[in-house]
Write a protein that holds these residues in place. Structure first.
Motif, PDB file in Angstrom:
ATOM      1  N   GLU A 143       1.520  -4.927  10.110  1.00 36.44           N
ATOM      2  CA  GLU A 143       3.148  -4.357  10.243  1.00 36.44           C
ATOM      3  C   GLU A 143       3.918  -4.898   9.141  1.00 36.44           C
ATOM      4  OE1 GLU A 143       6.099  -4.986  13.347  1.00 36.44           O
ATOM      5  OE2 GLU A 143       4.902  -3.158  14.048  1.00 36.44           O
ATOM      6  N   ALA A 144       3.951  -6.185   8.768  1.00 38.95           N
ATOM      7  CA  ALA A 144       4.732  -6.968   8.210  1.00 38.95           C
ATOM      8  C   ALA A 144       4.555  -6.722   6.782  1.00 38.95           C
ATOM      9  CB  ALA A 144       4.461  -8.547   8.246  1.00 38.95           C
ATOM     10  N   LEU A 145       3.114  -6.439   6.277  1.00 42.66           N
ATOM     11  CA  LEU A 145       2.872  -5.890   5.138  1.00 42.66           C
ATOM     12  C   LEU A 145       3.565  -4.775   4.641  1.00 42.66           C
ATOM     13  CD1 LEU A 145      -0.908  -7.264   4.719  1.00 42.66           C
ATOM     14  CD2 LEU A 145       0.973  -8.080   3.310  1.00 42.66           C
ATOM     15  N   ALA A 146       3.388  -3.818   5.618  1.00 40.78           N
ATOM     16  CA  ALA A 146       3.760  -2.574   5.401  1.00 40.78           C
ATOM     17  C   ALA A 146       5.658  -2.404   5.236  1.00 40.78           C
ATOM     18  CB  ALA A 146       3.496  -1.322   6.729  1.00 40.78           C
ATOM     19  N   ASP A 147       6.047  -3.398   6.145  1.00 44.71           N
ATOM     20  CA  ASP A 147       7.519  -3.505   5.903  1.00 44.71           C
ATOM     21  C   ASP A 147       7.855  -4.147   4.721  1.00 44.71           C
ATOM     22  OD1 ASP A 147       7.873  -2.737   8.556  1.00 44.71           O
ATOM     23  OD2 ASP A 147       7.860  -4.605   9.244  1.00 44.71           O
ATOM     24  N   LEU A 148       7.100  -5.175   4.018  1.00 42.51           N
ATOM     25  CA  LEU A 148       7.406  -5.740   2.786  1.00 42.51           C
ATOM     26  C   LEU A 148       7.162  -4.525   1.532  1.00 42.51           C
ATOM     27  CD1 LEU A 148       5.571  -8.944   3.119  1.00 42.51           C
ATOM     28  CD2 LEU A 148       7.783  -8.575   3.082  1.00 42.51           C
ATOM     29  N   GLN A 149       6.322  -3.672   1.862  1.00 39.54           N
ATOM     30  CA  GLN A 149       6.216  -2.531   1.046  1.00 39.54           C
ATOM     31  C   GLN A 149       7.508  -1.553   0.857  1.00 39.54           C
ATOM     32  OE1 GLN A 149       2.998  -0.008   1.460  1.00 39.54           O
ATOM     33  NE2 GLN A 149       2.557   0.166  -0.760  1.00 39.54           N
ATOM     34  N   ARG A 150       7.862  -1.249   2.240  1.00 35.69           N
ATOM     35  CA  ARG A 150       9.043  -0.457   2.396  1.00 35.69           C
ATOM     36  C   ARG A 150      10.221  -1.059   1.733  1.00 35.69           C
ATOM     37  NH1 ARG A 150       6.086   1.141   6.990  1.00 35.69           N
ATOM     38  NH2 ARG A 150       7.234  -0.573   8.422  1.00 35.69           N
ATOM     39  N   GLU A 151      10.265  -2.353   1.740  1.00 36.65           N
ATOM     40  CA  GLU A 151      11.500  -2.957   1.515  1.00 36.65           C
ATOM     41  C   GLU A 151      11.381  -3.148   0.013  1.00 36.65           C
ATOM     42  OE1 GLU A 151      11.504  -6.734   3.753  1.00 36.65           O
ATOM     43  OE2 GLU A 151      11.374  -5.567   5.445  1.00 36.65           O
ATOM     44  N   GLY A 152      10.495  -2.731  -0.793  1.00 31.98           N
ATOM     45  CA  GLY A 152      10.552  -2.640  -2.243  1.00 31.98           C
ATOM     46  C   GLY A 152      10.064  -4.328  -2.831  1.00 31.98           C
ATOM     47  N   LEU A 153       9.770  -5.251  -2.054  1.00 32.90           N
ATOM     48  CA  LEU A 153       9.218  -6.528  -2.528  1.00 32.90           C
ATOM     49  C   LEU A 153       7.841  -6.346  -3.181  1.00 32.90           C
ATOM     50  CD1 LEU A 153      10.493  -8.879   0.214  1.00 32.90           C
ATOM     51  CD2 LEU A 153      11.563  -8.814  -2.109  1.00 32.90           C
ATOM     52  N   VAL A 154       6.972  -5.393  -2.701  1.00 32.18           N
ATOM     53  CA  VAL A 154       5.516  -5.176  -2.920  1.00 32.18           C
ATOM     54  C   VAL A 154       5.291  -3.850  -3.288  1.00 32.18           C
ATOM     55  CG1 VAL A 154       3.263  -5.288  -2.089  1.00 32.18           C
ATOM     56  CG2 VAL A 154       5.014  -7.198  -1.596  1.00 32.18           C
ATOM     57  N   SER A 155       4.533  -3.252  -4.506  1.00 26.24           N
ATOM     58  CA  SER A 155       4.451  -2.094  -4.833  1.00 26.24           C
ATOM     59  C   SER A 155       3.374  -1.540  -3.875  1.00 26.24           C
ATOM     60  CB  SER A 155       4.275  -1.964  -6.227  1.00 26.24           C
ATOM     61  OG  SER A 155       5.372  -2.136  -7.126  1.00 26.24           O
ATOM     62  N   HIS A 156       2.098  -2.288  -3.732  1.00 27.74           N
ATOM     63  CA  HIS A 156       0.982  -1.586  -3.363  1.00 27.74           C
ATOM     64  C   HIS A 156       0.076  -2.951  -2.582  1.00 27.74           C
ATOM     65  CE1 HIS A 156       1.229   1.819  -6.109  1.00 27.74           C
ATOM     66  NE2 HIS A 156       1.682   0.820  -7.065  1.00 27.74           N
ATOM     67  N   LEU A 157      -0.487  -2.435  -1.473  1.00 31.75           N
ATOM     68  CA  LEU A 157      -0.950  -3.320  -0.574  1.00 31.75           C
ATOM     69  C   LEU A 157      -2.643  -3.244  -0.566  1.00 31.75           C
ATOM     70  CD1 LEU A 157       1.137  -2.424   2.573  1.00 31.75           C
ATOM     71  CD2 LEU A 157       1.176  -4.462   0.779  1.00 31.75           C
ATOM     72  N   GLY A 158      -3.262  -4.150  -0.432  1.00 29.80           N
ATOM     73  CA  GLY A 158      -4.824  -4.184  -0.800  1.00 29.80           C
ATOM     74  C   GLY A 158      -5.292  -5.327   0.668  1.00 29.80           C
ATOM     75  N   VAL A 159      -6.667  -5.100   0.855  1.00 29.95           N
ATOM     76  CA  VAL A 159      -7.175  -6.008   1.737  1.00 29.95           C
ATOM     77  C   VAL A 159      -8.238  -6.647   1.212  1.00 29.95           C
ATOM     78  CG1 VAL A 159      -8.625  -4.177   2.733  1.00 29.95           C
ATOM     79  CG2 VAL A 159      -8.129  -6.347   4.104  1.00 29.95           C
ATOM     80  N   ALA A 160      -8.385  -7.903   0.987  1.00 31.06           N
ATOM     81  CA  ALA A 160      -9.350  -8.624   0.366  1.00 31.06           C
ATOM     82  C   ALA A 160     -10.077  -9.723   1.273  1.00 31.06           C
ATOM     83  CB  ALA A 160      -8.706  -9.574  -0.769  1.00 31.06           C
ATOM     84  N   GLY A 161     -11.514  -9.656   1.534  1.00 31.89           N
ATOM     85  CA  GLY A 161     -12.188 -10.298   2.312  1.00 31.89           C
ATOM     86  C   GLY A 161     -13.673 -10.392   2.164  1.00 31.89           C
ATOM     87  N   GLY A 162     -14.372 -10.656   3.186  1.00 33.06           N
ATOM     88  CA  GLY A 162     -15.985 -10.739   2.942  1.00 33.06           C
ATOM     89  C   GLY A 162     -16.509  -9.494   3.848  1.00 33.06           C
TER      90      GLY A 162
END
Length: 315
Positions: A143-162
């Motif tokens: 939810e926090a990541l989605a909020d950061l994207q809506r606020e314009g601080l981040v353009s795109h979201l990814g998930v990185a793991g194993g």
């Protein structure tokens, strides 16, 4: 240059991974000074072929990789136009907190170190460190990541793991536009192939990290005895030796075949390769250009270990 899924970002087919620049000898077996790290980043920024850099809040003590990247960016007056820089949010290194509040703090730390007020691509990093339920709960990391994207601080979201199955769960939320996994699509392991093919078909950007299996397919199985950052199975070692011998007979560096195995996959947008010196930047680009005969690909495929030995064996 290639399109990263449907993000609209154009990236190079080789992405420079900066984990080795964080000076973590316990992981890589060698130290990297700040001067060498900054020079390496500068070499990347000057190279017109590579336009994609990957880092993380958690690479090195007190964000060493990001600080070193930030120093290189500052010396050049900022991120060059057309260069995409991706970073990742990480838990608090002392408490392990990976809440929504921590996600915001992680991004703030990264932006301060990098000297940037906006991030093109931000990953949720190694979410296996908390449960999926915790990450997707109200007020949680997703939810926090989605909020950061809506606020314009981040353009795109990814998930990185194993773990492949866990990456698939996160993609199913519909929040993430890019997936990155490591050590799971190599000459020795095909764990991520189905995930990558499905994600690509859905327009999700696909990043394949660690095509050398943590170094063994670059340095050779005799020099590098660890595989995917851990102890290796003897059967993996035998397969790697057979592949190394086949490559030697063909006059092809095993590292070239390992890198190009990822680069030639039509469902992978960019391959993340860790570098630790300016020379390694040049060497990586050279490995990508070595012609590899079709019969070598066939022989390498004949030595693929059983799926039961892959990091994420098929169900």
């Amino acid at each position: 240059m290639t399109e990263l899924g449907r993000t609209g970002l154009r990236v190079s087919e080789i992405c420079v991974g900066t984990s080795p620049l964080a000076d973590m000898p316990f992981l890589y077996g060698y130290a990297v000074s700040e001067d060498r790290a900054v020079a390496t980043v500068d070499a990347v920024l000057q190279n017109p072929v590579i336009t994609f850099i990957d880092t993380s809040n958690g690479y090195g003590a007190d964000g060493a990789a990001e600080r070193r990247i930030g120093a290189a960016l500052q010396a050049r007056g900022g991120l060059p136009p057309g260069t995409v820089l991706a970073t990742k949010v990480d838990p608090d290194p002392r408490t392990g907190d990976f809440s929504g509040a921590r996600v915001r703090q992680s991004l703030a730390e990264s932006m301060e170190r990098l000297g940037l007020d906006h991030i093109d691509l931000l990953h949720l990093h190694d979410p296996e460190r908390i449960t999926f339920a915790e990450a997707t709960a109200p007020g949680g990391a997703v939810e926090a990541l989605a909020d950061l994207q809506r606020e314009g601080l981040v353009s795109h979201l990814g998930v990185a793991g194993g773990p492949v199955a866990l990456m698939r769960q996160y993609l199913d939320t519909g929040v993430f536009e890019v997936v990155l996994t490591h050590n799971r699509y190599t000459l020795l392991d095909r764990s991520a192939e189905e995930l990558f093919r499905t994600a690509h078909a859905q327009g999700i950007g696909v990043l394949n990290a660690a095509p050398y299996g943590g170094g063994m397919l670059a340095k050779g199985p005799e020099r590098q005895t660890r595989y995917a950052y851990g102890e290796r199975d003897a059967r993996i070692a035998r397969a790697a030796r057979a592949m190394a011998a086949a490559s030697e007979r063909a006059g092809i560096p095993l590292a070239a075949a390992a890198l190009q195995f990822s680069l030639r996959a039509p469902f992978i947008d960019s391959t993340v390769v860790g570098v630790s010196s300016p020379q390694r930047v040049t060497e990586t680009l050279a490995l990508a250009e070595i012609p590899i005969p079709g019969d070598l690909w066939a022989e390498l495929e004949s030595h693929l270990p059983s799926p039961g030995l892959w990091l994420d064996p098929p169900a």
